[in-house]
Write a protein that holds these residues in place. Structure first.
Motif, PDB file in Angstrom:
ATOM      1  N   GLU A  17      11.364  -5.541  13.685  1.00 34.77           N
ATOM      2  CA  GLU A  17      10.377  -5.798  12.617  1.00 34.77           C
ATOM      3  C   GLU A  17       9.006  -5.232  12.988  1.00 34.77           C
ATOM      4  N   ARG A  18       8.296  -4.782  12.009  1.00 33.45           N
ATOM      5  CA  ARG A  18       6.963  -4.242  12.196  1.00 33.45           C
ATOM      6  C   ARG A  18       6.026  -5.311  12.762  1.00 33.45           C
ATOM      7  N   LYS A  19       5.175  -4.923  13.701  1.00 34.15           N
ATOM      8  CA  LYS A  19       4.267  -5.884  14.341  1.00 34.15           C
ATOM      9  C   LYS A  19       2.809  -5.609  13.978  1.00 34.15           C
ATOM     10  N   ASP A  20       2.580  -4.688  13.066  1.00 25.97           N
ATOM     11  CA  ASP A  20       1.218  -4.319  12.666  1.00 25.97           C
ATOM     12  C   ASP A  20       1.084  -4.463  11.165  1.00 25.97           C
ATOM     13  N   PRO A  21      -0.132  -4.730  10.692  1.00 25.12           N
ATOM     14  CA  PRO A  21      -0.297  -4.756   9.232  1.00 25.12           C
ATOM     15  C   PRO A  21      -0.067  -3.370   8.627  1.00 25.12           C
ATOM     16  N   VAL A  22       0.267  -3.337   7.344  1.00 26.65           N
ATOM     17  CA  VAL A  22       0.413  -2.046   6.646  1.00 26.65           C
ATOM     18  C   VAL A  22      -0.970  -1.557   6.213  1.00 26.65           C
ATOM     19  N   ILE A  23      -1.799  -2.483   5.722  1.00 27.15           N
ATOM     20  CA  ILE A  23      -3.187  -2.153   5.364  1.00 27.15           C
ATOM     21  C   ILE A  23      -4.098  -2.888   6.354  1.00 27.15           C
ATOM     22  N   HIS A  24      -4.953  -2.110   7.032  1.00 27.99           N
ATOM     23  CA  HIS A  24      -5.670  -2.664   8.185  1.00 27.99           C
ATOM     24  C   HIS A  24      -7.063  -3.187   7.866  1.00 27.99           C
ATOM     25  N   SER A  25      -7.597  -2.889   6.683  1.00 24.69           N
ATOM     26  CA  SER A  25      -8.936  -3.409   6.385  1.00 24.69           C
ATOM     27  C   SER A  25      -8.834  -4.888   6.011  1.00 24.69           C
ATOM     28  N   HIS A  26      -9.924  -5.575   6.090  1.00 27.15           N
ATOM     29  CA  HIS A  26      -9.941  -7.014   5.790  1.00 27.15           C
ATOM     30  C   HIS A  26      -9.590  -7.224   4.314  1.00 27.15           C
ATOM     31  N   PRO A  27      -8.742  -8.225   4.014  1.00 25.28           N
ATOM     32  CA  PRO A  27      -8.285  -8.426   2.629  1.00 25.28           C
ATOM     33  C   PRO A  27      -9.409  -8.545   1.595  1.00 25.28           C
ATOM     34  N   THR A  28     -10.571  -8.989   2.011  1.00 24.92           N
ATOM     35  CA  THR A  28     -11.658  -9.136   1.034  1.00 24.92           C
ATOM     36  C   THR A  28     -12.404  -7.822   0.802  1.00 24.92           C
ATOM     37  N   GLU A  29     -12.142  -6.841   1.657  1.00 23.97           N
ATOM     38  CA  GLU A  29     -12.894  -5.583   1.554  1.00 23.97           C
ATOM     39  C   GLU A  29     -12.455  -4.782   0.329  1.00 23.97           C
ATOM     40  N   LYS A  30     -13.419  -4.240  -0.368  1.00 26.96           N
ATOM     41  CA  LYS A  30     -13.112  -3.417  -1.540  1.00 26.96           C
ATOM     42  C   LYS A  30     -13.111  -1.953  -1.129  1.00 26.96           C
ATOM     43  N   GLY A  31     -12.079  -1.236  -1.481  1.00 26.53           N
ATOM     44  CA  GLY A  31     -11.999   0.179  -1.134  1.00 26.53           C
ATOM     45  C   GLY A  31     -11.990   1.047  -2.370  1.00 26.53           C
ATOM     46  N   PRO A  32     -11.703   2.314  -2.201  1.00 30.90           N
ATOM     47  CA  PRO A  32     -11.715   3.253  -3.338  1.00 30.90           C
ATOM     48  C   PRO A  32     -10.450   3.191  -4.196  1.00 30.90           C
ATOM     49  N   LEU A  33      -9.447   2.438  -3.766  1.00 28.09           N
ATOM     50  CA  LEU A  33      -8.194   2.387  -4.527  1.00 28.09           C
ATOM     51  C   LEU A  33      -8.187   1.189  -5.475  1.00 28.09           C
ATOM     52  N   SER A  34      -7.443   1.315  -6.560  1.00 31.19           N
ATOM     53  CA  SER A  34      -7.289   0.187  -7.490  1.00 31.19           C
ATOM     54  C   SER A  34      -6.359  -0.858  -6.863  1.00 31.19           C
ATOM     55  N   ASP A  35      -6.401  -2.085  -7.380  1.00 29.47           N
ATOM     56  CA  ASP A  35      -5.493  -3.131  -6.876  1.00 29.47           C
ATOM     57  C   ASP A  35      -4.040  -2.685  -6.992  1.00 29.47           C
ATOM     58  N   GLU A  36      -3.748  -2.049  -8.097  1.00 34.19           N
ATOM     59  CA  GLU A  36      -2.380  -1.585  -8.328  1.00 34.19           C
ATOM     60  C   GLU A  36      -1.955  -0.585  -7.243  1.00 34.19           C
ATOM     61  N   GLN A  37      -2.874   0.335  -6.925  1.00 31.79           N
ATOM     62  CA  GLN A  37      -2.563   1.331  -5.896  1.00 31.79           C
ATOM     63  C   GLN A  37      -2.383   0.674  -4.531  1.00 31.79           C
ATOM     64  N   ASN A  39      -1.497  -2.421  -3.904  1.00 32.87           N
ATOM     65  CA  ASN A  39      -0.248  -3.176  -3.884  1.00 32.87           C
ATOM     66  C   ASN A  39       0.971  -2.268  -3.760  1.00 32.87           C
ATOM     67  N   PHE A  40       0.905  -1.137  -4.430  1.00 34.07           N
ATOM     68  CA  PHE A  40       2.020  -0.188  -4.360  1.00 34.07           C
ATOM     69  C   PHE A  40       2.197   0.310  -2.925  1.00 34.07           C
ATOM     70  N   TYR A  41       1.081   0.663  -2.298  1.00 33.58           N
ATOM     71  CA  TYR A  41       1.130   1.166  -0.919  1.00 33.58           C
ATOM     72  C   TYR A  41       1.644   0.085   0.040  1.00 33.58           C
ATOM     73  N   GLN A  42       1.140  -1.128  -0.138  1.00 32.87           N
ATOM     74  CA  GLN A  42       1.566  -2.258   0.711  1.00 32.87           C
ATOM     75  C   GLN A  42       3.074  -2.486   0.601  1.00 32.87           C
ATOM     76  N   LYS A  43       3.570  -2.433  -0.616  1.00 35.94           N
ATOM     77  CA  LYS A  43       4.984  -2.738  -0.862  1.00 35.94           C
ATOM     78  C   LYS A  43       5.913  -1.590  -0.458  1.00 35.94           C
ATOM     79  N   ASN A  44       5.518  -0.364  -0.813  1.00 43.20           N
ATOM     80  CA  ASN A  44       6.428   0.773  -0.680  1.00 43.20           C
ATOM     81  C   ASN A  44       6.159   1.672   0.521  1.00 43.20           C
ATOM     82  N   GLY A  45       4.971   1.523   1.121  1.00 42.76           N
ATOM     83  CA  GLY A  45       4.670   2.348   2.287  1.00 42.76           C
ATOM     84  C   GLY A  45       4.214   3.751   1.944  1.00 42.76           C
ATOM     85  N   PHE A  46       3.992   3.995   0.667  1.00 42.65           N
ATOM     86  CA  PHE A  46       3.436   5.299   0.270  1.00 42.65           C
ATOM     87  C   PHE A  46       2.721   5.168  -1.061  1.00 42.65           C
ATOM     88  N   LEU A  47       1.974   6.187  -1.402  1.00 42.82           N
ATOM     89  CA  LEU A  47       1.236   6.183  -2.668  1.00 42.82           C
ATOM     90  C   LEU A  47       1.000   7.628  -3.088  1.00 42.82           C
TER      91      LEU A  47
END
Lengths: 297, 297
Positions: A17-37, A39-47
């Motif tokens: 099993e993976r021992k590292d997060p898929v997205i490494h920034s703090h969950p409250t941090e806002k980035g340039p991607l939409s929530d949908e994007q 979530n897609f990356y988190q779930k599928n491992g690509f975007l």
């Protein structure tokens, strides 16, 4: 350093099993991607993001890669990789450093913003290359996790890197496009066997070591989302997590498939002694140190 | 007999216009296909019909092909073709004659009605086979016109035959599906080179002769409709005209691709001395005569 993801050490494959997060920034941090994007990356491992580059930018990059292919024609170098059965150039490496134009592309602020966000830190280029998959004769690339190779052969300790492919020709379903197994980023397939010292020379032509066993691949596809094939126009980008299982079929169609491929690693994840237990390779260290010196931090 | 479609005789490829109709029945004749289906076939040189066979029929055929694969495991015969790099069975030929169950499938009245209509006459089986394209290791099949091979190597005089593929596994875009060039049925690509006497043994594993040149293929795709990839569930059928250019990429995915493949030839188009100018091969004549004796006329 403890080897959290052992591979090529045993004669039996294993799924860890993976021992590292898929997205490494703090969950409250806002980035340039939409929530949908996100979530897609988190779930599928690509975007995939369509029309990321304008037509003008694409034309310029397309000219750039063919100029480089042309000027590399007679170059004998570890950075120039040719097709197994012909002399056609399959890849040119290290373009973020050796080529003024591609150095600029690599520093595109829009890309860096996304990568900073996903990796949650400053980043540097671990690897860069242009891939030319010619029409008619482009060969398949077996399934692999990039992380597995970088971990075992390059000493990348954790899953905190990201690959970015910039499509420089239209990707159809039939011209040997990138195929990914959604969800596979969450499992590390420990491969069998050991790494011969000069594997890196051969593996870029035809991956042999670090190829997962068929049962594990079948398991990943069945437990994940099958197989995804992002297609689209030149100018689209595909980001994928370092451990997302991917590969591509051959290409007998007349349509070539070219891309610029950049790998960003977190500065918190700098390379250590490779986990293969083998000796370091002098040429490789040179390339790697060259790479490090280009970090953006 | 005049050779209307010379191939493998010159050192330069050539594109020759088709000299036979695509649909051979009289224009006023009503057949089992809708107008839309007829027009699609006329224009594109192929036609897919989804859910042609029921789930129950598909299950029975699926059992049938694996039973046959199993019972052919140790068979040394020209009718059992194996993968180039392994002993896995890639095709079993002549199943319409050698296997009681597949003899019945071949005589399916729904299929015969369609084929009679498209070929405008009684028909017989020119060739039958089961194709197994295994997951992970299925190899590509280069572009070719079946007619080119049958004309040069088997002595089929005119374009009045039809291939039928019955999908016995789900066809995705990524597991090495059949690719066709729409409109290519209207052009005969005369290939370069000569036919070695034992070509038929090798060409079933990896087509080498009768492979059109890259310029002609590019021309066909650009002047036709690019490349079509009919996908769909097991139980679909794909009919394609004898001269429609087709091929398939390899398959590194876990999903195998199996089909039952039948070739119907018009009784008005019976085989003559092969146009290769070479000698007939005794084994081949035996197979062909066996095939002829099963004609439905």
């Amino acid at each position: 350093m403890e080897d959290l993801y052992p591979s090529r050490k045993n004669n039996k494959p294993e799924i860890i099993e993976r021992k590292d997060p898929v997205i490494h920034s703090h969950p409250t941090e806002k980035g340039p991607l939409s929530d949908e994007q996100v979530n897609f990356y988190q779930k599928n491992g690509f975007l995939q993001i369509e029309n990321f580059f304008s037509e003008e930018e694409v034309s310029k990059m397309q000219r750039g890669i063919f100029e480089l292919q042309d000027s590399s024609k007679d170059v004998e170098s570890d950075k120039v990789i040719r097709e197994p059965q012909s002399d056609e150039i399959r890849s040119v490496f290290h373009v973020h450093n050796d080529d003024e134009y591609f150095k600029k592309v690599t520093n595109d602020q829009r890309i860096l913003d996304i990568v900073h966000y996903l990796l949650g830190s400053d980043v540097y280029i671990h690897q860069s290359r242009i891939n030319y998959k010619p029409g008619f004769t482009g060969k398949e690339f077996d399934w692999h996790s990039d992380f597995e190779t970088w971990h075992v052969e390059d000493g990348m300790p954790r899953m905190r890197a990201i690959s970015l492919s910039i499509a420089l020709s239209d990707n159809y379903t039939f011209n040997g496009p990138l195929m990914l197994i959604p969800g596979s980023q969450n499992y590390f397939v420990s491969c069998v066997g050991e790494t011969p010292e000069d594997n890196y020379k051969e593996s870029l032509k035809k991956q042999k070591l670090g190829v997962p066993d068929q049962n594990s691949l079948r398991w990943l596809a069945e437990n994940g989302g099958g197989i995804s094939v992002p297609t689209g126009k030149a100018g689209a980008i595909t980001l994928f997590e370092s451990n997302t299982m991917h590969g591509s079929n051959g290409n007998i169609t007349p349509y070539s498939r070219n891309n610029l491929f950049l790998v960003f690693n977190s500065v918190e994840n700098q390379l250590v002694q490779p986990f293969s237990g083998g000796k370091e390779r002098p040429e490789f260290i040179a390339v790697r140190e060259g790479t490090r010196s280009l970090s953006f931090n």
